[in-house]
Design an enzyme around this catalytic site. Structure first.
Site, PDB file in Angstrom:
ATOM      1  CG  HIS A 204      -0.281   0.181   2.531  1.00 14.52           C
ATOM      2  ND1 HIS A 204       0.196  -0.884   3.244  1.00 14.52           N
ATOM      3  CD2 HIS A 204       0.010   1.275   3.273  1.00 14.52           C
ATOM      4  CE1 HIS A 204       0.741  -0.458   4.370  1.00 14.52           C
ATOM      5  NE2 HIS A 204       0.661   0.857   4.410  1.00 14.52           N
TER       6      HIS A 204
HETATM    7  C1  UD1 Z   1      -2.303   5.342   5.882  1.00 15.53           C
HETATM    8  C2  UD1 Z   1      -1.019   5.912   6.488  1.00 15.53           C
HETATM    9  C3  UD1 Z   1       0.110   4.930   6.313  1.00 15.53           C
HETATM   10  C4  UD1 Z   1      -0.263   3.566   6.879  1.00 15.53           C
HETATM   11  C5  UD1 Z   1      -1.574   3.096   6.269  1.00 15.53           C
HETATM   12  C6  UD1 Z   1      -1.998   1.850   6.967  1.00 15.53           C
HETATM   13  C7  UD1 Z   1      -0.671   8.351   6.401  1.00 15.53           C
HETATM   14  C8  UD1 Z   1       0.051   9.428   5.690  1.00 15.53           C
HETATM   15  N1  UD1 Z   1      -0.619   7.152   5.810  1.00 15.53           N
HETATM   16  O1  UD1 Z   1      -2.071   5.188   4.484  1.00 15.53           O
HETATM   17  O2  UD1 Z   1       1.256   5.384   7.013  1.00 15.53           O
HETATM   18  O3  UD1 Z   1       0.755   2.649   6.591  1.00 15.53           O
HETATM   19  O4  UD1 Z   1      -2.587   4.101   6.479  1.00 15.53           O
HETATM   20  O5  UD1 Z   1      -2.971   1.130   6.305  1.00 15.53           O
HETATM   21  O6  UD1 Z   1      -1.250   8.569   7.431  1.00 15.53           O
HETATM   22  N2  UD1 Z   1      -9.496   4.424   1.867  1.00 15.53           N
HETATM   23  C9  UD1 Z   1     -10.689   3.756   1.810  1.00 15.53           C
HETATM   24  N3  UD1 Z   1     -11.235   3.346   2.986  1.00 15.53           N
HETATM   25  C10 UD1 Z   1     -10.671   3.554   4.197  1.00 15.53           C
HETATM   26  C11 UD1 Z   1      -9.461   4.242   4.223  1.00 15.53           C
HETATM   27  C12 UD1 Z   1      -8.882   4.673   3.054  1.00 15.53           C
HETATM   28  O7  UD1 Z   1     -11.254   3.533   0.752  1.00 15.53           O
HETATM   29  O8  UD1 Z   1     -11.237   3.134   5.226  1.00 15.53           O
HETATM   30  C13 UD1 Z   1      -8.863   4.834   0.572  1.00 15.53           C
HETATM   31  C14 UD1 Z   1      -9.227   6.256   0.156  1.00 15.53           C
HETATM   32  O9  UD1 Z   1      -9.346   6.259  -1.221  1.00 15.53           O
HETATM   33  C15 UD1 Z   1      -8.004   7.045   0.569  1.00 15.53           C
HETATM   34  C16 UD1 Z   1      -6.875   6.038   0.389  1.00 15.53           C
HETATM   35  O10 UD1 Z   1      -7.439   4.779   0.733  1.00 15.53           O
HETATM   36  O11 UD1 Z   1      -7.827   8.183  -0.212  1.00 15.53           O
HETATM   37  C17 UD1 Z   1      -5.674   6.319   1.265  1.00 15.53           C
HETATM   38  O12 UD1 Z   1      -6.051   6.447   2.645  1.00 15.53           O
HETATM   39  P1  UD1 Z   1      -5.131   7.311   3.660  1.00 15.53           P
HETATM   40  O13 UD1 Z   1      -5.616   7.129   5.052  1.00 15.53           O
HETATM   41  O14 UD1 Z   1      -5.015   8.709   3.160  1.00 15.53           O
HETATM   42  O15 UD1 Z   1      -3.708   6.672   3.484  1.00 15.53           O
HETATM   43  P2  UD1 Z   1      -3.263   5.152   3.460  1.00 15.53           P
HETATM   44  O16 UD1 Z   1      -2.676   4.837   2.147  1.00 15.53           O
HETATM   45  O17 UD1 Z   1      -4.383   4.308   3.967  1.00 15.53           O
HETATM   46  N1  UDP Z   2      -3.397  -6.406   8.630  1.00 16.28           N
HETATM   47  C1  UDP Z   2      -4.690  -6.912   8.751  1.00 16.28           C
HETATM   48  N2  UDP Z   2      -5.372  -7.243   7.613  1.00 16.28           N
HETATM   49  C2  UDP Z   2      -4.839  -7.119   6.371  1.00 16.28           C
HETATM   50  C3  UDP Z   2      -3.510  -6.589   6.264  1.00 16.28           C
HETATM   51  C4  UDP Z   2      -2.832  -6.229   7.408  1.00 16.28           C
HETATM   52  O1  UDP Z   2      -5.192  -7.063   9.867  1.00 16.28           O
HETATM   53  O2  UDP Z   2      -5.507  -7.449   5.386  1.00 16.28           O
HETATM   54  C5  UDP Z   2      -2.679  -6.025   9.861  1.00 16.28           C
HETATM   55  C6  UDP Z   2      -1.291  -6.573  10.023  1.00 16.28           C
HETATM   56  O3  UDP Z   2      -1.309  -7.873  10.578  1.00 16.28           O
HETATM   57  C7  UDP Z   2      -0.667  -5.563  10.971  1.00 16.28           C
HETATM   58  C8  UDP Z   2      -1.304  -4.243  10.527  1.00 16.28           C
HETATM   59  O4  UDP Z   2      -2.482  -4.618   9.808  1.00 16.28           O
HETATM   60  O5  UDP Z   2      -1.055  -5.841  12.313  1.00 16.28           O
HETATM   61  C9  UDP Z   2      -0.384  -3.454   9.638  1.00 16.28           C
HETATM   62  O6  UDP Z   2      -1.072  -2.353   9.146  1.00 16.28           O
HETATM   63  P1  UDP Z   2      -0.771  -1.684   7.727  1.00 16.28           P
HETATM   64  O7  UDP Z   2       0.003  -2.627   6.863  1.00 16.28           O
HETATM   65  O8  UDP Z   2      -2.064  -1.181   7.216  1.00 16.28           O
HETATM   66  O9  UDP Z   2       0.083  -0.396   8.107  1.00 16.28           O
HETATM   67  P2  UDP Z   2       1.636  -0.125   8.391  1.00 16.28           P
HETATM   68  O10 UDP Z   2       2.078  -1.070   9.448  1.00 16.28           O
HETATM   69  O11 UDP Z   2       2.363  -0.284   7.093  1.00 16.28           O
HETATM   70  O12 UDP Z   2       1.663   1.299   8.801  1.00 16.28           O
END
Ligand code: UD1
Ligand code: UDP
Length: 355
Positions: A204
């Site tokens: 992601h």
């Molecule tokens: C965010 C965090 C990242 C973390 C990740 C974990 C920041 C800058 N980034 O990234 O560090 O590793 O979460 O998963 O804070 N969206 C949905 N549904 C949701 C949430 C998001 O559809 O419930 C989609 C939206 O299109 C949104 C995109 O995902 O624009 C990105 O979401 P966002 O929270 O901005 O950043 P992540 O890539 O999720």
């Molecule tokens: N995780 C989950 N379901 C998924 C993918 C990840 O529960 O489909 C869990 C994973 O085991 C870990 C956490 O989400 O505990 C990691 O979050 P993510 O990868 O979204 O964010 P990051 O750690 O990169 O910030």
């Protein structure tokens, strides 16, 4: 002791849960969800599986550009903090919600404790690195998961007495729930995966998924590997929006609950990821992990654990994956204080500092 916790995105929930439990009966607690993540399978499912109960307040900020999302968290959390005036605000990890809440609390004179302080990728093109730098400069109590984090903070001039090496709270949750994870997966539609060899994938990071050509190359390698060993790929919503015409060899599914994903990690032949948390969990589980990034803020997963950084070189991803599937996997060990008791140490520190 009055404690407020701020969480917003998926990886925050499994870090907050053990701290919330450890403080139960020892502090008045307020749980604030910013609403940065809001899909059921990116948020509610974790509250259910981790046994946290609902958040007390949801700021419903949703998705937007970095500036807009950060600003919305700041605007919406300020009146909450003014009303409740916690002694300490606990913030987790490195997402936008973490940094935004920290800035507001610091300006209101509310003490901030940062769980997972001090991690550095030294890559300022990552939004998380900027969030970490700001949060750690403003935090009053820096709770670190590994000794490299202490060193980073000291190098940046953070006073030694503000830094506490407590270990990894994410591992607290893993240790507690690993015994029930497999039975949860057995009761789900994914149960057959437990009886086969497979590669588990999560991606992601903007550096992988926001560049269509690079994402196409990674997906191409995954499809090639899938002709040898099945590939299961729970797709993050950011990535889902960018994968068109996924090759039929890949098994794409919606993001999974914590328990299902944990059980799948444990049994995987190989995990391919760019997630921070997944690098740590595979290290603890001793499962081979290939990280599709040029750097990591969690170097201990490479020096001590099972993680290998393959960078942006997709041919390296292919060859390292083949080596592991061929039986040539790196062995690792569990880092210091990743022992399931980090949250207890945090609760003790907070109690001591507030008395
Ligand atoms: C965010 C965090 C990242 C973390 C990740 C974990 C920041 C800058 N980034 O990234 O560090 O590793 O979460 O998963 O804070 N969206 C949905 N549904 C949701 C949430 C998001 O559809 O419930 C989609 C939206 O299109 C949104 C995109 O995902 O624009 C990105 O979401 P966002 O929270 O901005 O950043 P992540 O890539 O999720
Ligand atoms: N995780 C989950 N379901 C998924 C993918 C990840 O529960 O489909 C869990 C994973 O085991 C870990 C956490 O989400 O505990 C990691 O979050 P993510 O990868 O979204 O964010 P990051 O750690 O990169 O910030």
């Amino acid at each position: 002791m009055k404690i407020a916790h701020v969480v917003g995105a998926r990886p925050n929930f499994m870090k907050m849960a053990p701290v919330h439990r450890a403080l139960y009966g020892r502090a008045d607690q307020l749980l604030i969800h910013t609403g940065q993540h809001y899909d059921r399978n990116m948020s509610d499912v974790f509250f259910e599986q981790l046994g946290i109960g609902d958040a007390d307040i949801n700021l419903d900020v949703g998705s937007a550009s970095h500036a807009q999302q950060t600003a919305q968290v700041m605007m919406r959390i300020e009146p909450v903090l003014l009303e409740h005036r916690p002694d300490v605000l606990l913030v987790y990890g490195d997402v936008n919600s973490t940094m935004a809440a920290t800035v507001v609390a610091a300006k209101l004179g509310i003490k901030v404790a940062h769980v997972e302080a001090g991690l550095r990728s030294f890559d300022r093109t990552m939004p998380e690195e900027l969030n970490r730098l700001v949060t750690d400069q403003l935090a009053d109590i820096l709770l670190t998961p590994s000794r490299d984090a202490d060193e980073n903070l000291e190098r940046e001039g953070v006073a030694r007495e503000k830094i506490f090496f407590v270990g990894n709270v994410m591992i607290d949750t893993l240790v507690r729930l690993l015994p029930v994870a497999e039975s949860q997966l057995r009761a789900s539609a994914l149960a057959p995966w437990l009886d086969r060899d497979y590669i588990l994938v999560t991606l992601h990071r903007p550096s992988n998924v926001d560049e269509p050509e690079h994402l196409r190359r990674i997906v191409g390698v995954l499809a090639d590997l899938a002709r040898e060993v099945p590939v299961l790929f729970p797709v993050h919503p950011r990535t889902r929006a960018r994968i068109e015409n996924a090759p039929p060899e890949l098994h794409l599914v919606e993001p999974l609950g914590y328990l299902e994903f944990l059980a799948l990690q444990r049994k995987a032949k190989l995990v391919i990821t760019d997630s921070g948390g997944v690098q740590e969990e595979t290290t603890f589980l001793g499962v081979p992990c290939l990280t599709a990034r040029e750097n990591t803020e969690r170097p201990i997963t490479v020096t001590c654990g099972t993680n290998i950084l393959v960078g942006r070189d997709v041919e390296r991803l292919r060859s390292e994956a083949r080596a592991i599937l061929g039986g040539n996997a790196k062995r690792g060990s569990v880092p210091e204080l990743w022992d399931g008791r980090a949250a207890e140490r945090i609760a003790n520190i907070l109690e001591r500092l507030s008395s």
